[in-house]
Enzyme design. Structure first.
Site, PDB file in Angstrom:
ATOM      1  N   CYS A   1      -6.039  -9.236  10.551  1.00 34.52           N
ATOM      2  CA  CYS A   1      -5.763  -7.813  10.310  1.00 34.52           C
ATOM      3  C   CYS A   1      -5.280  -7.591   8.880  1.00 34.52           C
ATOM      4  O   CYS A   1      -5.676  -6.609   8.222  1.00 34.52           O
ATOM      5  CB  CYS A   1      -4.752  -7.283  11.315  1.00 34.52           C
ATOM      6  SG  CYS A   1      -3.160  -8.130  11.327  1.00 34.52           S
TER       7      CYS A   1
ATOM      8  N   CYS B   1      -7.551  -5.305   6.039  1.00 36.77           N
ATOM      9  CA  CYS B   1      -7.116  -3.987   5.568  1.00 36.77           C
ATOM     10  C   CYS B   1      -7.553  -3.777   4.127  1.00 36.77           C
ATOM     11  O   CYS B   1      -7.119  -4.504   3.226  1.00 36.77           O
ATOM     12  CB  CYS B   1      -5.597  -3.855   5.679  1.00 36.77           C
ATOM     13  SG  CYS B   1      -4.988  -2.227   5.142  1.00 36.77           S
TER      14      CYS B   1
ATOM     15  N   ASP C   1       4.176  10.296  22.543  1.00 37.13           N
ATOM     16  CA  ASP C   1       3.949  10.179  21.103  1.00 37.13           C
ATOM     17  C   ASP C   1       4.386  11.399  20.284  1.00 37.13           C
ATOM     18  O   ASP C   1       3.948  11.558  19.147  1.00 37.13           O
ATOM     19  CB  ASP C   1       2.461   9.895  20.849  1.00 37.13           C
ATOM     20  CG  ASP C   1       2.177   9.437  19.431  1.00 37.13           C
ATOM     21  OD1 ASP C   1       3.066   8.841  18.807  1.00 37.13           O
ATOM     22  OD2 ASP C   1       1.058   9.695  18.931  1.00 37.13           O
TER      23      ASP C   1
ATOM     24  N   CYS D   1      -2.940 -16.391  12.929  1.00 35.48           N
ATOM     25  CA  CYS D   1      -4.013 -15.446  12.570  1.00 35.48           C
ATOM     26  C   CYS D   1      -3.503 -14.383  11.604  1.00 35.48           C
ATOM     27  O   CYS D   1      -2.428 -13.809  11.794  1.00 35.48           O
ATOM     28  CB  CYS D   1      -4.554 -14.785  13.828  1.00 35.48           C
ATOM     29  SG  CYS D   1      -5.848 -13.567  13.517  1.00 35.48           S
TER      30      CYS D   1
ATOM     31  N   CYS E   1       0.082 -13.938  18.210  1.00 31.94           N
ATOM     32  CA  CYS E   1      -0.770 -13.843  17.021  1.00 31.94           C
ATOM     33  C   CYS E   1      -1.008 -15.226  16.401  1.00 31.94           C
ATOM     34  O   CYS E   1      -1.995 -15.418  15.684  1.00 31.94           O
ATOM     35  CB  CYS E   1      -0.137 -12.925  15.983  1.00 31.94           C
ATOM     36  SG  CYS E   1      -0.119 -11.178  16.447  1.00 31.94           S
TER      37      CYS E   1
ATOM     38  N   CYS F   1      -8.367   5.201  11.361  1.00 30.66           N
ATOM     39  CA  CYS F   1      -8.924   3.937  10.874  1.00 30.66           C
ATOM     40  C   CYS F   1      -8.741   2.882  11.959  1.00 30.66           C
ATOM     41  O   CYS F   1      -7.651   2.728  12.513  1.00 30.66           O
ATOM     42  CB  CYS F   1      -8.228   3.504   9.585  1.00 30.66           C
ATOM     43  SG  CYS F   1      -8.825   1.941   8.904  1.00 30.66           S
TER      44      CYS F   1
END
Length: 307
Positions: free
Chosen positions: A192, A196, A130, A189, A186, A235
């Site tokens: 998410c 948010c 990362d 759906c 997914c 978050c």
């Protein structure tokens, strides 16, 4: 030549929950999507993403001799991954409750590399976690680990989105490679997107970092202020809304055991800390990236604590 089965076994023995082996190649379609995302300005304050785009989507340019990528994942779900009470004003992303995963994964990957060298002394490779321009989520898809969800995170069938990734780029080919994960699970759906609070999740699996709470609380702060919805570091809102996370198991690798319970600390507890106490308690966690003063500012910017 690398033995794929040996790699998978060695990764599991090292504590990785998932592992896949893929050939290094140019991910042209993903590069085109990324360049379009940049052209829209959705990187906001993350200017470093504008550099080394060619290398990001072709590991052979990042490491000249790279032939094979070994993509590893560890699940980190813990008690805080289940979310917080709506009135909480001091929320911390659950991955940050444990040791900094960059340090942990680097150690695991270096150990894996040394083990592979034991069977193949001529093997050369580099470890990535990362901190380099590498399209690791897409490499994980290529390795069959999962798919990219609407919130732009890797979703794995076994562990949902609560995983962290690390990679080895190796200078030899493998005797076989994993099959890329096909399609998305997914379905229709949109939880998410609907969850948010700042509307940061855009169509086509894109994120507007200028509206992303994680970016505002950790990275260089974008120019336009947003409501932090009680988050002071990172978050998890989109992850907590994802149905793939509902029944996933708690982490099993003890290196990812939480060092503190963020649900036990209210604003007063954070404000009682001085720099020395903060470093002593959280020095091994990702919270050190922000530092105490940034966290206290995020508490203030998040609004008054509810009674």
């Amino acid at each position: 030549m690398l033995d794929r089965q040996n790699i998978l076994k060695a990764a599991a023995d090292r504590g990785f929950d998932l592992c896949g082996v893929v050939p290094c190649r140019h991910l042209a379609e993903n590069e085109a999507r990324f360049r379009n995302w940049l052209s829209c300005g959705y990187q906001s304050s993350l200017g470093y993403l504008e550099r080394n785009t060619e290398k990001r989507f072709d590991p052979r340019l990042l490491v000249e001799s790279a032939r094979t990528a070994v993509v590893c994942a560890v699940a980190y779900k813990n008690r805080a991954s289940g979310g917080y009470a709506p009135e909480c004003r001091t929320k911390v992303a659950s991955y940050a409750a444990a040791c900094d995963y960059h340090t942990t994964l680097r150690g695991m990957l270096h150990g894996l590399l040394e083990e592979l060298r034991g069977a193949n002394p001529d093997l050369r490779g580099r470890v990535f976690v990362d901190t380099a321009p590498l399209a690791e989520k897409q490499l994980a898809v290529e390795a069959g680990l999962g798919w990219i969800g609407r919130q732009s995170l890797l979703v794995t069938p076994q562990y949902g989105t609560f995983v962290v990734l690390g990679e080895l780029l190796l200078d030899q080919e493998a005797d076989s490679y994993d099959t890329p994960f096909a399609g998305s699970r997914c379905g229709t759906c949109r939880r998410c997107i609907e969850a948010c609070p700042t509307g940061a999740i855009l169509p086509d699996r894109m994120i507007d970092t200028g509206r992303c709470i994680a970016c505002h609380t950790i990275e260089r702060q974008p120019d336009t202020p947003i409501g932090l919805n009680g988050w002071i570091f990172g978050c998890d809102t989109c992850q907590n809304a994802c149905p793939w996370n509902d029944r996933t198991p708690q982490h099993r690798n003890p290196s990812f055991d939480p060092l503190f319970d963020p649900r036990s600390m209210d604003a007063a507890a954070w404000r009682e800390l001085n720099e020395e106490a903060f470093a002593e308690r959280f020095g091994r966690t990702p919270l050190m990236r922000s530092g105490l003063q940034r966290i206290l500012k995020n508490i203030d910017d998040g609004g008054p604590e509810q009674p």
